[in-house]
Design a protein around this motif. Structure first.
Motif, short mmCIF file in Angstrom:
data_model
loop_
_atom_site.label_atom_id
_atom_site.label_comp_id
_atom_site.label_asym_id
_atom_site.label_seq_id
_atom_site.Cartn_x
_atom_site.Cartn_y
_atom_site.Cartn_z
N ASP A 86 0.83 -1.21 0.00
CA ASP A 86 0.00 0.00 0.00
C ASP A 86 0.86 1.26 0.00
O ASP A 86 1.82 1.37 0.77
CB ASP A 86 -0.89 -0.01 1.24
CG ASP A 86 -1.91 1.11 1.24
OD1 ASP A 86 -2.72 1.17 0.31
OD2 ASP A 86 -1.87 1.95 2.17
N SER B 232 -3.89 -1.07 -1.04
CA SER B 232 -4.18 -2.36 -0.43
C SER B 232 -5.69 -2.49 -0.25
O SER B 232 -6.33 -1.64 0.38
CB SER B 232 -3.48 -2.46 0.93
OG SER B 232 -3.82 -3.67 1.58
N VAL B 233 -6.27 -3.57 -0.82
CA VAL B 233 -7.72 -3.76 -0.75
C VAL B 233 -8.02 -5.22 -0.39
O VAL B 233 -8.59 -5.97 -1.18
CB VAL B 233 -8.41 -3.34 -2.06
CG1 VAL B 233 -8.48 -1.84 -2.20
CG2 VAL B 233 -7.72 -3.95 -3.29
N CYS C 179 -8.89 -2.97 -10.35
CA CYS C 179 -9.18 -3.44 -8.99
C CYS C 179 -9.41 -4.94 -8.90
O CYS C 179 -9.93 -5.42 -7.88
CB CYS C 179 -10.36 -2.69 -8.40
SG CYS C 179 -11.85 -2.76 -9.40
N THR D 100 -11.96 -7.12 -6.35
CA THR D 100 -12.46 -6.45 -5.14
C THR D 100 -13.81 -5.81 -5.42
O THR D 100 -14.82 -6.19 -4.82
CB THR D 100 -11.45 -5.40 -4.64
OG1 THR D 100 -10.24 -6.07 -4.29
CG2 THR D 100 -11.99 -4.66 -3.42
N GLN E 170 -12.71 -6.38 6.51
CA GLN E 170 -11.66 -6.00 5.58
C GLN E 170 -12.24 -5.58 4.23
O GLN E 170 -11.83 -4.57 3.66
CB GLN E 170 -10.68 -7.16 5.40
CG GLN E 170 -9.78 -7.41 6.58
CD GLN E 170 -8.92 -8.66 6.41
OE1 GLN E 170 -9.41 -9.69 5.95
NE2 GLN E 170 -7.66 -8.56 6.77
N SER F 289 -12.16 -1.95 2.38
CA SER F 289 -11.57 -1.82 1.04
C SER F 289 -12.54 -1.15 0.08
O SER F 289 -12.17 -0.25 -0.68
CB SER F 289 -11.17 -3.21 0.51
OG SER F 289 -10.14 -3.77 1.28
N ARG G 255 -12.93 2.49 0.75
CA ARG G 255 -11.78 3.24 0.24
C ARG G 255 -11.92 3.51 -1.26
O ARG G 255 -11.64 4.62 -1.73
CB ARG G 255 -10.51 2.45 0.52
CG ARG G 255 -9.24 3.20 0.23
CD ARG G 255 -8.01 2.39 0.62
NE ARG G 255 -6.81 3.18 0.42
CZ ARG G 255 -5.59 2.69 0.52
NH1 ARG G 255 -5.41 1.41 0.84
NH2 ARG G 255 -4.54 3.47 0.32
#
Length: 265
Positions: free
Chosen positions: A92, A109-110, A137, A140, A156, A160, A163
């Motif tokens: 990240d 970071s995802v 991406c 994700t 998590q 993600s 974000r």
């Protein structure tokens, strides 16, 4: 000028091809043959390979591509097994410079789909398609959906996605599966009266009838139709509570219930 186009692979994967003049970069090449065919047809030189996570349908073509293009750089998440010796491990906040394309990428970071999953974000720049920011991406965020939680936790994945949702509305989402129509069917089950969703469903149906990819999609549209980015809304909460038969207090609880619902949809 940069050009981004999909190379279909397997049943529903897209390997994203980024080009500028005769220079090329590919994202998540699960298979080498379709990439090699396009490179040969267009007279392109493969400069780099970008990997978002370790699943084979995203990495399976790396070795064969390097056999043909040994000078191509491979970028991959540091927190996962690297797809090839000499891969450049990314975490990240790292930056990826692709001078052959005139492209600079930021690493995000995802985690969620996998624990080390990363995304590549290109801020707005003149050379980008329509000057808009670009987001690669992986698995994700999908159009109308999100990846299954194979390794990570709902918390998590929720973080993600939050974000990614904070990026500007004109950010173009280049995910790696043509899941849009099925994802929207689920979104419609959750929000049957969402007018933006109804409109998008119709547009997507027309595109798929013509065999045209539904991607990329803008973040702004995803925030209007994708229930996984809408867990904070009262209507989505109410529908999810009705399906679960229990009260859901926190947004993360709504998201987790939505993901379970979609898994069995």
């Amino acid at each position: 000028m940069l050009n981004v186009s999909p190379i279909p692979a397997f049943q529903d994967n897209y390997i994203w091809l980024i080009t500028n003049n005769n220079h090329a970069v590919v994202v998540d090449p699960g298979a080498a043959a379709p990439v090699e065919q396009v490179l040969a047809e267009r007279g392109l030189t493969l400069e780099a390979i970008l990997i978002t996570h370790h699943h084979h349908d995203h990495t399976g073509g790396v070795k064969a591509l390097l056999d043909q293009w040994p000078n191509a750089r491979v970028y991959a998440p540091a927190a996962e097994r690297l797809p090839a010796p000499g891969s450049i491990a990314l975490s990240d906040g790292d930056n990826v410079s692709l001078p052959e394309l005139g492209l600079e990428l930021e690493v995000m970071s995802v985690p969620g789909h996998t624990l080390g999953h990363i995304a590549y974000y290109a801020p707005p720049q003149d050379q980008a398609p329509q000057g808009q920011p670009l987001l690669f991406c992986g698995d994700t965020l999908f159009s109308g959906g999100c990846g299954r939680l194979f390794e990570g936790t709902p918390g998590q994945m929720y973080q993600s996605l939050s974000r990614l949702a904070a990026l500007s509305d004109d950010t173009r989402v280049y995910c790696t599966h043509e899941y849009t129509q099925a994802n929207l069917a689920f979104c419609h089950a959750v929000e049957p009266n969402n007018p933006e969703l109804k409109k998008y469903l119709q547009n997507v149906a027309k595109l798929r009838q013509q065999g045209v990819p539904t991607l990329p999609s803008p973040i702004g549209l995803e925030k209007a139709v994708n229930v996984f980015l809408r867990a904070h809304l009262a209507g989505v909460r109410a529908a999810t509570q009705a399906h679960e038969g229990v009260e859901l207090i926190e947004n993360i609880d709504v998201f987790a219930a939505l993901r379970r619902w979609k898994d069995d949809f």
